[in-house]
Each structure stands twice: as structure tokens, then as C-alpha cells.
Design a protein around this motif. Structure first.
Motif, PDB file in Angstrom:
ATOM      1  N   ARG A 221       4.375  15.951  -0.513  1.00 35.22           N
ATOM      2  CA  ARG A 221       3.837  16.083   0.845  1.00 35.22           C
ATOM      3  C   ARG A 221       2.961  14.874   1.217  1.00 35.22           C
ATOM      4  NH1 ARG A 221       4.101  21.117   4.326  1.00 35.22           N
ATOM      5  NH2 ARG A 221       5.997  21.169   3.105  1.00 35.22           N
ATOM      6  N   SER A 222       2.214  14.369   0.248  1.00 39.06           N
ATOM      7  CA  SER A 222       1.303  13.247   0.548  1.00 39.06           C
ATOM      8  C   SER A 222       2.075  11.954   0.830  1.00 39.06           C
ATOM      9  CB  SER A 222       0.336  13.020  -0.611  1.00 39.06           C
ATOM     10  OG  SER A 222       1.086  12.755  -1.782  1.00 39.06           O
ATOM     11  N   ALA A 223       3.369  11.938   0.479  1.00 41.67           N
ATOM     12  CA  ALA A 223       4.193  10.767   0.806  1.00 41.67           C
ATOM     13  C   ALA A 223       4.782  10.908   2.207  1.00 41.67           C
ATOM     14  CB  ALA A 223       5.316  10.604  -0.212  1.00 41.67           C
ATOM     15  N   LEU A 224       4.772  12.125   2.736  1.00 41.80           N
ATOM     16  CA  LEU A 224       5.421  12.370   4.023  1.00 41.80           C
ATOM     17  C   LEU A 224       4.431  12.319   5.182  1.00 41.80           C
ATOM     18  CD1 LEU A 224       7.653  15.423   2.989  1.00 41.80           C
ATOM     19  CD2 LEU A 224       8.395  13.039   3.281  1.00 41.80           C
TER      20      LEU A 224
ATOM     21  N   ALA B  71      -4.845   2.117  -8.608  1.00 38.99           N
ATOM     22  CA  ALA B  71      -4.974   3.451  -8.032  1.00 38.99           C
ATOM     23  C   ALA B  71      -6.127   3.412  -7.052  1.00 38.99           C
ATOM     24  CB  ALA B  71      -5.261   4.469  -9.137  1.00 38.99           C
ATOM     25  N   CYS B  72      -5.832   3.572  -5.767  1.00 32.43           N
ATOM     26  CA  CYS B  72      -6.936   3.623  -4.795  1.00 32.43           C
ATOM     27  C   CYS B  72      -6.449   4.217  -3.477  1.00 32.43           C
ATOM     28  CB  CYS B  72      -7.554   2.245  -4.573  1.00 32.43           C
ATOM     29  SG  CYS B  72      -6.493   1.080  -3.744  1.00 32.43           S
ATOM     30  N   ASP B  73      -7.432   4.604  -2.688  1.00 29.54           N
ATOM     31  CA  ASP B  73      -7.182   5.183  -1.388  1.00 29.54           C
ATOM     32  C   ASP B  73      -6.973   4.032  -0.390  1.00 29.54           C
ATOM     33  OD1 ASP B  73      -7.069   6.984   0.661  1.00 29.54           O
ATOM     34  OD2 ASP B  73      -9.231   7.157   0.863  1.00 29.54           O
ATOM     35  N   VAL B  74      -5.811   3.923   0.193  1.00 33.88           N
ATOM     36  CA  VAL B  74      -5.408   2.811   1.061  1.00 33.88           C
ATOM     37  C   VAL B  74      -5.706   1.481   0.345  1.00 33.88           C
ATOM     38  CG1 VAL B  74      -5.518   1.763   3.353  1.00 33.88           C
ATOM     39  CG2 VAL B  74      -5.621   4.213   3.121  1.00 33.88           C
ATOM     40  N   LEU B  75      -6.813   0.845   0.665  1.00 33.84           N
ATOM     41  CA  LEU B  75      -7.108  -0.449   0.036  1.00 33.84           C
ATOM     42  C   LEU B  75      -8.463  -0.475  -0.632  1.00 33.84           C
ATOM     43  CD1 LEU B  75      -6.047  -3.369   2.355  1.00 33.84           C
ATOM     44  CD2 LEU B  75      -5.546  -3.046  -0.043  1.00 33.84           C
TER      45      LEU B  75
ATOM     46  N   ILE C 262       0.851  -1.201   0.000  1.00 35.05           N
ATOM     47  CA  ILE C 262       0.000   0.000   0.000  1.00 35.05           C
ATOM     48  C   ILE C 262       0.884   1.248   0.000  1.00 35.05           C
ATOM     49  CG2 ILE C 262      -1.728   1.316   1.290  1.00 35.05           C
ATOM     50  CD1 ILE C 262      -2.777  -1.292   2.410  1.00 35.05           C
ATOM     51  N   GLY C 263       0.651   2.136  -0.960  1.00 34.65           N
ATOM     52  CA  GLY C 263       1.447   3.366  -1.078  1.00 34.65           C
ATOM     53  C   GLY C 263       2.801   3.033  -1.676  1.00 34.65           C
ATOM     54  N   THR C 264       2.762   2.496  -2.876  1.00 35.39           N
ATOM     55  CA  THR C 264       3.987   1.910  -3.460  1.00 35.39           C
ATOM     56  C   THR C 264       5.005   2.960  -3.899  1.00 35.39           C
ATOM     57  OG1 THR C 264       4.714   0.102  -4.884  1.00 35.39           O
ATOM     58  CG2 THR C 264       3.240   1.716  -5.893  1.00 35.39           C
ATOM     59  N   GLY C 265       4.556   4.193  -4.189  1.00 37.06           N
ATOM     60  CA  GLY C 265       5.505   5.253  -4.597  1.00 37.06           C
ATOM     61  C   GLY C 265       6.291   4.834  -5.824  1.00 37.06           C
ATOM     62  N   SER C 266       7.603   4.787  -5.694  1.00 38.65           N
ATOM     63  CA  SER C 266       8.470   4.374  -6.818  1.00 38.65           C
ATOM     64  C   SER C 266       8.288   2.903  -7.180  1.00 38.65           C
ATOM     65  CB  SER C 266       9.937   4.595  -6.433  1.00 38.65           C
ATOM     66  OG  SER C 266      10.242   3.778  -5.306  1.00 38.65           O
ATOM     67  N   GLY C 267       7.618   2.164  -6.304  1.00 38.53           N
ATOM     68  CA  GLY C 267       7.463   0.719  -6.530  1.00 38.53           C
ATOM     69  C   GLY C 267       8.573  -0.089  -5.874  1.00 38.53           C
ATOM     70  N   CYS C 268       9.417   0.580  -5.074  1.00 40.81           N
ATOM     71  CA  CYS C 268      10.623  -0.100  -4.587  1.00 40.81           C
ATOM     72  C   CYS C 268      10.319  -1.363  -3.779  1.00 40.81           C
ATOM     73  CB  CYS C 268      11.519   0.856  -3.808  1.00 40.81           C
ATOM     74  SG  CYS C 268      10.738   1.586  -2.356  1.00 40.81           S
ATOM     75  N   ILE C 269       9.277  -1.325  -2.940  1.00 34.77           N
ATOM     76  CA  ILE C 269       8.977  -2.513  -2.120  1.00 34.77           C
ATOM     77  C   ILE C 269       8.384  -3.608  -3.000  1.00 34.77           C
ATOM     78  CG2 ILE C 269       7.560  -3.421  -0.227  1.00 34.77           C
ATOM     79  CD1 ILE C 269       7.716  -0.672   1.125  1.00 34.77           C
TER      80      ILE C 269
ATOM     81  N   SER D 237       3.647  -2.181   3.895  1.00 35.48           N
ATOM     82  CA  SER D 237       3.500  -0.756   3.584  1.00 35.48           C
ATOM     83  C   SER D 237       4.518   0.086   4.322  1.00 35.48           C
ATOM     84  CB  SER D 237       2.093  -0.272   3.982  1.00 35.48           C
ATOM     85  OG  SER D 237       1.918   1.081   3.611  1.00 35.48           O
ATOM     86  N   ASN D 238       4.998   1.084   3.594  1.00 39.83           N
ATOM     87  CA  ASN D 238       5.721   2.191   4.215  1.00 39.83           C
ATOM     88  C   ASN D 238       4.823   3.403   4.009  1.00 39.83           C
ATOM     89  OD1 ASN D 238       7.462   4.185   5.077  1.00 39.83           O
ATOM     90  ND2 ASN D 238       8.706   4.164   3.199  1.00 39.83           N
ATOM     91  N   PRO D 239       3.859   3.585   4.916  1.00 40.47           N
ATOM     92  CA  PRO D 239       2.876   4.647   4.699  1.00 40.47           C
ATOM     93  C   PRO D 239       3.446   6.007   5.099  1.00 40.47           C
ATOM     94  CG  PRO D 239       2.471   3.576   6.790  1.00 40.47           C
ATOM     95  CD  PRO D 239       3.666   2.889   6.197  1.00 40.47           C
TER      96      PRO D 239
ATOM     97  N   THR E 177      -0.536  -0.576  -4.664  1.00 39.71           N
ATOM     98  CA  THR E 177      -1.524   0.501  -4.767  1.00 39.71           C
ATOM     99  C   THR E 177      -0.865   1.836  -4.433  1.00 39.71           C
ATOM    100  OG1 THR E 177      -2.274   0.725  -2.455  1.00 39.71           O
ATOM    101  CG2 THR E 177      -3.203  -1.086  -3.734  1.00 39.71           C
ATOM    102  N   ASP E 178      -1.468   2.895  -4.940  1.00 33.99           N
ATOM    103  CA  ASP E 178      -1.105   4.238  -4.489  1.00 33.99           C
ATOM    104  C   ASP E 178      -2.289   5.153  -4.813  1.00 33.99           C
ATOM    105  OD1 ASP E 178       1.979   5.454  -3.776  1.00 33.99           O
ATOM    106  OD2 ASP E 178       0.359   6.896  -4.123  1.00 33.99           O
ATOM    107  N   ALA E 179      -2.451   6.189  -3.989  1.00 33.06           N
ATOM    108  CA  ALA E 179      -3.500   7.165  -4.270  1.00 33.06           C
ATOM    109  C   ALA E 179      -3.038   8.126  -5.357  1.00 33.06           C
ATOM    110  CB  ALA E 179      -3.843   7.933  -2.992  1.00 33.06           C
ATOM    111  N   SER E 180      -1.745   8.163  -5.630  1.00 30.42           N
ATOM    112  CA  SER E 180      -1.190   9.108  -6.605  1.00 30.42           C
ATOM    113  C   SER E 180      -0.991   8.425  -7.965  1.00 30.42           C
ATOM    114  CB  SER E 180       0.152   9.642  -6.067  1.00 30.42           C
ATOM    115  OG  SER E 180       0.933  10.138  -7.128  1.00 30.42           O
TER     116      SER E 180
END
Ligand code: SAM
Length: 237
Positions: free
Chosen positions: A169-172, A130-134, A87-94, A146-148, A110-113
Motif C-alpha cells: 500500500r505504501s508504494a501505491l 533508508a530514509c523518509d523521502v530525502l 527516491i522510493g527505489t522499491g525493487s531498485g529498477c530505476i 522518482s516514481n513516487p 532511498t526508500d522508507a521501506s
């Protein structure tokens, strides 16, 4: 490193060829970005995570070494063939690392962005949502990793310029408490087991939030600085 990138050489080449004359305008432009505080990784457009290279830019958080502990924990603990969501994959690193290290797992990210998902795809992430949390599809998973975002909103102003002014900011931060995203993940986790990265000093509060939702702590792992960084949770039966 910037000079080596611009020359298409290794850093060792730059060090060994100090007498060479190069066109300075491209390096000037890169140095201007750096002196304005932009992280080196965004200027280079890439960074290393778990021994692999990932494209990064200001759409995504720069993967941190601490997050490798999330991946290490997942590699060790998750049973063969399990269905996993990052959840919140960002760059996809995990997600990308886990799928590469454990090809037996079925990994969804998943990611909201949408902007982050576009970059995660370029980094090789598959099964992106693309979704909010799950949202509604948690029952499909055995494990959540997740690294939320976990920094309390009011702490963001105190972060280094590189982070505060350049990373999304939404990643922080998820909100005033810093635990909002974690709480929402636990609320939606169903019977999935959970591996979360947590912030400095958050172990006790996350433990309490988990207990209140009938989870117990399987394990708490410290990062290399000795800070509790990864928590593994399981729903009490
Ligand atoms: C701390 S970053 C982690 C990125 C990456 N997993 C890593 O470890 O480098 C958190 C990510 O969660 C995403 N995010 C924030 N709020 C979210 C939400 N409500 N639902 C889904 N993703 C969210 C952000 O867009 C960001 O990509």
C-alpha cells in the motif's frame, strides 16, 4: 509461463510439447495463487524492466513499462558525472538501470521501506539509504529521479485485485490527495533538478504545485498510451 518456469524450459518448449505428461502438483499450487489474484510476477518471483530481469515479491511494487520512460528521460537529460538520487527505489529498477546504462553517474537509492531496500540490494542496487523521502542530505544531489506513490487513497479500492490486494500500500498511495509524496520531494529538492513519474490526470496539479514552489516545467513526456507521464522540473532562478 508458470509451467515453463517449473520445467526450467522456455515457453516455446511448452507450446511445442503439449503431449508431455508432467507432475501437476507444483503447477496446481502456482495456479491456485494466480486464481486468488496474485500477480504473475510475484508467483514467478521476477519481471523484466528495460531489458533486464529484476527479482520481485510482495515487498515491492512490480516495475511498470511506463517507468521505463523515467529512465529513458534520465539517460538523455542528466549531464555526465552528475550525482543522482532515486527516491522510493522499491525493487531498485530505476537506480540499477540508470547506473548500468550511465556508469558515469553517481547513483544513490532511498526508500522508507527496509524490506524493499533488502530486495533492491539483491537486484544489484548500491548506495542504499533508508530514509523518509530525502531527509537532510538533498544538497548532495544534482538530480532527483522518482516514481513516487501517487494514487489518491480513495482510488485504491477501485484498483484491480492484483494491485489492491497484493502490492504494498505504501508504494501505491501517499495519502488522500495522491500528491503528498510529490509535494514533499519538491519541498526537499533544493536546487536539484527533478524527473518524476506522475499519475493519470495529474499533470496540471503537479505543474501548479511545482510553480508554487518556484519550479518550472522543462518538459512533459507522454507514455505510449499518450498520457502525460514524466515531468522534468527545474528551480526558477
Ligand atoms: C511507486 S513505488 C516505486 C518503486 C520503484 N521505484 C518503481 O518504479 O517500480 C514507490 C516507492 O516509494 C517508497 N516510499 C513511499 N513513501 C516513501 C517515503 N515517504 N520516503 C521514501 N520512500 C517512500 C515505497 O516504499 C515504494 O518502494
Amino acid at each position: 509461463m508458470l509451467l515453463a518456469d517449473l520445467l526450467g524450459k522456455r515457453v516455446s518448449y511448452v507450446v511445442a510439447h503439449g503431449e508431455e505428461i508432467v507432475d501437476e502438483s507444483p503447477i496446481d499450487a502456482a495456479m491456485r495463487r494466480r486464481t486468488a489474484g496474485e500477480p504473475l510476477q510475484y508467483i514467478r518471483g521476477r519481471t523484466e524492466f528495460f531489458g533486464r530481469e529484476f527479482l520481485v515479491d510482495d515487498r515491492v511494487l512490480i516495475p511498470r513499462p511506463e517507468t521505463e520512460l523515467v529512465v529513458e528521460t534520465a539517460i538523455e537529460k542528466i549531464e555526465r558525472g552528475a550525482r543522482v538520487v532515486d527516491i522510493g527505489t522499491g525493487s531498485g529498477c530505476i537506480a540499477v538501470t540508470l547506473a548500468s546504462e550511465r556508469p558515469d553517474l553517481r547513483v544513490v537509492a532511498t526508500d522508507a521501506s527496509l524490506a524493499a531496500l533488502a530486495l533492491a540490494r539483491r537486484n544489484g542496487a548500491k548506495n542504499l539509504v533508508a530514509c523518509d523521502v530525502l531527509s537532510a542530505f538533498v544538497r548532495d544531489f544534482d538530480w532527483i529521479v522518482s516514481n513516487p506513490p501517487y494514487i489518491p487513497e480513495s482510488d485504491v479500492e477501485e484498483l484491480a485485485t492484483e494491485v489492491r490486494d497484493f502490492e504494498p500500500r505504501s508504494a501505491l498511495t501517499p495519502g488522500p490527495a495522491g500528491t503528498e509524496a510529490i509535494e514533499r520531494i519538491l519541498d526537499q529538492a533544493g536546487r536539484a533538478r527533478v524527473i518524476l513519474e506522475i499519475g493519470f490526470g495529474q499533470a496540471q496539479v503537479v505543474r501548479d504545485l511545482a510553480f508554487a514552489r518556484h519550479f518550472h516545467v522543462d518538459e512533459l513526456r507522454n507514455d505510449l498510451a499518450g498520457i502525460p507521464r514524466v515531468i522534468v522540473l527545474r528551480r526558477s532562478s
